[in-house]
Design an enzyme around this catalytic site. Sequence first.
Site, mmCIF file in Angstrom:
data_model
loop_
_atom_site.group_PDB
_atom_site.id
_atom_site.type_symbol
_atom_site.label_atom_id
_atom_site.label_comp_id
_atom_site.label_asym_id
_atom_site.label_seq_id
_atom_site.Cartn_x
_atom_site.Cartn_y
_atom_site.Cartn_z
ATOM 1 N N HIS A 1 0.842 -1.195 0.000
ATOM 2 C CA HIS A 1 0.000 0.000 0.000
ATOM 3 C C HIS A 1 0.879 1.247 0.000
ATOM 4 O O HIS A 1 1.939 1.275 0.627
ATOM 5 C CB HIS A 1 -0.918 -0.005 1.222
ATOM 6 C CG HIS A 1 -1.923 -1.114 1.216
ATOM 7 N ND1 HIS A 1 -3.252 -0.918 0.920
ATOM 8 C CD2 HIS A 1 -1.791 -2.442 1.446
ATOM 9 C CE1 HIS A 1 -3.896 -2.071 0.978
ATOM 10 N NE2 HIS A 1 -3.019 -3.010 1.301
ATOM 11 N N ASP B 1 -6.111 -12.933 -2.149
ATOM 12 C CA ASP B 1 -5.457 -11.619 -2.107
ATOM 13 C C ASP B 1 -4.842 -11.323 -3.478
ATOM 14 O O ASP B 1 -3.811 -10.667 -3.586
ATOM 15 C CB ASP B 1 -4.385 -11.582 -1.013
ATOM 16 C CG ASP B 1 -3.913 -10.160 -0.696
ATOM 17 O OD1 ASP B 1 -4.632 -9.206 -1.043
ATOM 18 O OD2 ASP B 1 -2.811 -10.010 -0.137
#
Length: 440
Positions: A191, A324
């Site tokens: 992120h 994911d």
Amino acid sequence: MVQPTRTVLTGARVVLPGGVVDSGRVTVEDTRIAGAGTDAERAPQGGAGPDRSGDATRNQSGDATRSQSGDATRDQSGDATRDQSGAEVLDQSGAEVLDLSGCWVVPGFIDMHVHGGGGGSFSAGSPEEALTAARTHREHGTTTMLASTVTGDLDDLARQAAVLSELVEQGELAGVHFEGPFISPHRCGAHQPSLLRAPDPADVRKLLDAARGTARMMTLAPELPGGLESVRLLADHGVLAAVGHTDSGYEAALEAVEAGATVATHLFNAMPALLHREPGPVAALLEDERVTIELINDGTHLHPAVLQLAFHRAGADRVAFITDAMGAAGMSDGRYPLGPMEVEVKGGVARISDGPTAGSIAGSTLTLDLAFRRAVTVDGLSIEQTVRALSATPARVLGIADRVGSLEPGKDADLVVLGEDFRIRGVMRRGHWVVRPELG
């Protein structure tokens, strides 16, 4: 070939809630499962007669007879016909019978945490890309999935949520999962660090409102300012609060569970390690029966011994396998976007290519059929354990177990046909073949 309104799957090993049934039988009517059991239950030995499910049986001459419901099952010659694939078509009733001997039939897979696939991303703000990702994972057996976003500017996330919510309302997706931006800068993984922020409840509410009731889960770091208050807000709105990308300790993780957190986002990954004097969030989340554990079973994120540890402590009823996966799932090596960042895939492993987090693992390229096969051939899990982790457990957590997650009458006809090698042979979603089995 026109999709029949009635399909009967026979001869396979069928995984039902009570266990594996050899020479099993699943009957599909339109979009629903009408029956599931054994072929031995079809008719009394030695004679004609309907079975208890109402499916067509055969008389002593071998010709098809009428079912209990009165549906005709023969053509004008009295014999059933066959299509080009070798499937037996009971043409007057519109039903087909597929002999799946040597195969497994299991419930459709459910992925609570997936960012993209097939070159498409749920974070692109594009319905076309989102549908590409969804189709890719369906072809690999995932018939139900949440669309996971990745950390971005709040306004961008709100726009993405608005696009995804329409696809939820159309039945293409099961809901929206916000992963970030309310996560720890110390455990940010793939992120963008500059876009992270503390979970101010007002910001959390903004994203929930943008999703128009389709938000099903949000991952956050509960130790951040506003973290526990945001967990309570999510719980009050019926949204799963997931502890992940966190730098919390053992006690802080327990506080989050007491506040209403019920999911551990990809346990072990993006959180402090389990240490003998500092058990951290891993021990807290593993030990609490209220928490469901996400695991990424791709051979990269977790060692098999760690996966076994989680299963032994939590049990299959508390483990949900997830992918994911980012946009490279189902694709070749190369460079792909992941939210505002770029990922390079080499040897099937995705890593951030540039910036302060370069080299960090960036999600996965996993599909759930690969997770299934690895679980039973490498990790030593039973078929029943694996099916629960891929279907029943995530269905329960998401509150949709009345519709999906197991092969039971009245539920959606979502199922996967696997060969003896546990590779995909067929995928059915709501009674329609996404991948039609090739027989004969």
